[in-house]
Design a protein around this motif. Sequence first.
Motif, short mmCIF file in Angstrom:
data_model
loop_
_atom_site.label_atom_id
_atom_site.label_comp_id
_atom_site.label_asym_id
_atom_site.label_seq_id
_atom_site.Cartn_x
_atom_site.Cartn_y
_atom_site.Cartn_z
N ASP A 11 45.84 29.10 9.35
CA ASP A 11 47.12 28.57 9.08
C ASP A 11 47.03 26.95 9.32
OD1 ASP A 11 48.22 30.54 8.32
OD2 ASP A 11 49.17 31.15 10.31
N CYS A 12 46.14 26.57 10.48
CA CYS A 12 45.91 25.36 10.56
C CYS A 12 45.31 24.41 9.50
CB CYS A 12 44.96 25.07 12.08
SG CYS A 12 44.28 23.66 12.61
N ILE A 13 44.02 25.05 8.88
CA ILE A 13 43.53 24.10 8.07
C ILE A 13 44.24 24.01 6.81
CG2 ILE A 13 42.05 26.04 6.86
CD1 ILE A 13 40.72 22.47 8.31
N ARG A 14 45.17 25.01 6.34
CA ARG A 14 45.91 24.67 5.16
C ARG A 14 46.99 23.73 5.54
NH1 ARG A 14 45.43 30.55 4.40
NH2 ARG A 14 46.94 31.06 5.83
N LYS A 15 47.60 23.61 6.86
CA LYS A 15 48.61 22.48 7.03
C LYS A 15 47.90 21.15 7.04
CE LYS A 15 49.60 21.97 11.51
NZ LYS A 15 49.95 22.11 12.75
N GLU A 16 46.66 21.20 7.82
CA GLU A 16 45.89 19.79 7.83
C GLU A 16 45.36 19.42 6.41
OE1 GLU A 16 45.00 17.74 10.45
OE2 GLU A 16 46.13 19.08 11.70
N VAL A 17 45.31 20.20 5.42
CA VAL A 17 44.91 19.86 4.26
C VAL A 17 46.10 19.15 3.42
CG1 VAL A 17 44.46 20.91 1.73
CG2 VAL A 17 43.10 21.56 3.58
N GLU A 18 47.24 19.83 3.78
CA GLU A 18 48.48 18.97 3.11
C GLU A 18 48.66 17.67 3.65
OE1 GLU A 18 53.08 20.15 2.19
OE2 GLU A 18 51.48 21.92 2.47
N GLU A 19 48.75 17.78 4.83
CA GLU A 19 48.98 16.50 5.95
C GLU A 19 47.92 15.24 5.30
OE1 GLU A 19 49.17 16.97 9.93
OE2 GLU A 19 50.68 18.35 9.88
N GLU A 20 46.54 15.52 5.47
CA GLU A 20 45.71 14.76 5.28
C GLU A 20 45.41 14.36 3.89
OE1 GLU A 20 42.00 15.17 7.60
OE2 GLU A 20 43.10 15.59 9.27
N THR A 21 45.36 15.30 2.98
CA THR A 21 44.89 15.03 1.53
C THR A 21 46.15 15.09 0.54
OG1 THR A 21 44.43 17.30 0.90
CG2 THR A 21 42.69 16.02 2.09
N GLY A 22 47.19 15.82 0.64
CA GLY A 22 48.28 15.95 0.04
C GLY A 22 48.22 17.37 -0.95
N TYR A 23 46.98 17.91 -0.87
CA TYR A 23 46.84 19.21 -1.59
C TYR A 23 47.72 20.49 -0.91
CZ TYR A 23 43.66 16.88 -4.88
OH TYR A 23 43.18 15.86 -5.62
N GLN A 24 48.06 21.32 -1.65
CA GLN A 24 48.77 22.46 -1.01
C GLN A 24 47.56 23.67 -1.37
OE1 GLN A 24 52.61 24.23 -2.12
NE2 GLN A 24 53.14 23.80 -0.13
N ILE A 25 46.98 24.07 -0.68
CA ILE A 25 45.93 25.32 -1.06
C ILE A 25 46.50 26.62 -0.27
CG2 ILE A 25 44.17 23.53 -1.42
CD1 ILE A 25 42.96 24.54 1.08
N GLU A 26 46.16 27.47 -0.83
CA GLU A 26 46.64 28.86 -0.37
C GLU A 26 45.19 29.78 0.12
OE1 GLU A 26 49.28 30.18 0.44
OE2 GLU A 26 50.53 28.52 -0.14
N ASN A 27 44.26 29.65 -0.90
CA ASN A 27 42.88 30.09 -0.40
C ASN A 27 42.13 29.58 0.30
OD1 ASN A 27 44.20 32.76 -1.63
ND2 ASN A 27 43.62 31.84 -3.78
N VAL A 28 41.77 29.89 1.46
CA VAL A 28 40.56 29.17 2.20
C VAL A 28 39.49 30.33 2.52
CG1 VAL A 28 41.92 27.32 2.96
CG2 VAL A 28 41.69 29.38 4.59
N GLN A 29 38.34 29.91 2.68
CA GLN A 29 37.20 31.00 3.15
C GLN A 29 36.51 30.51 4.30
OE1 GLN A 29 33.98 31.59 0.15
NE2 GLN A 29 32.85 32.83 1.47
#
Length: 195
Positions: free
Chosen positions: A96-114
């Motif tokens: 959850d943390c990394i998905r939130k950080e991706v959106e905050e920092e890069t503007g991308y909303q991603i669902e799948n992280v490995q």
Amino acid sequence: MKNGKIKNIKKEVLSDNWYTLNKYVYEYQKEDDSWETQEREAYDRGNGAAILLYNQKKGTVVLTRQFRMPTYVNGNSDGMMIEVCAGLLDGDNPEDCIRKEVEEETGYQIENVQKVFESYMSPGSVTEILHFFVGVYEEKMKIGDGGGAEDETENIEVLEYPFDVAMSMIASGAIKDAKTILLLQYAAVHKLLLP
């Protein structure tokens, strides 16, 4: 503590201004079974997560660039660092943390992280465990400009590089951040950007 070779641990808080710096005095049992007193300081900033965003079709990766004061005071002339997206867990689970950080920092909303591994980044002085991820991004996932959370004074620039250029930036010294080097090398070893 679980280690039977350590006893009589005393902890003293030296600073809790930004994060927490503790001093530990303890007895450590050596190989000859004798005990010696040791002192160490440990900086506790919590655990974190980092991710390499990659686009296999385009052969690109998304990185960030921001000012890092500790590098500036240790010879990085402008203090700017090129890094993968990362952040502290702040009570979230790593995914959850990394998905939130991706959106905050890069503007991308991603669902799948490995999740690919975890590591102590500087075990001689920092308590942090960093959880490492990779994730696919596509243009249709871009929902904002990124740049970081306004209340965190991050001022993050979002960068997109061809993967081979990012790898060459390690050799040239343009990328010196350990988490970024580890994830780029992971992508190379596992051929994430090959069709």
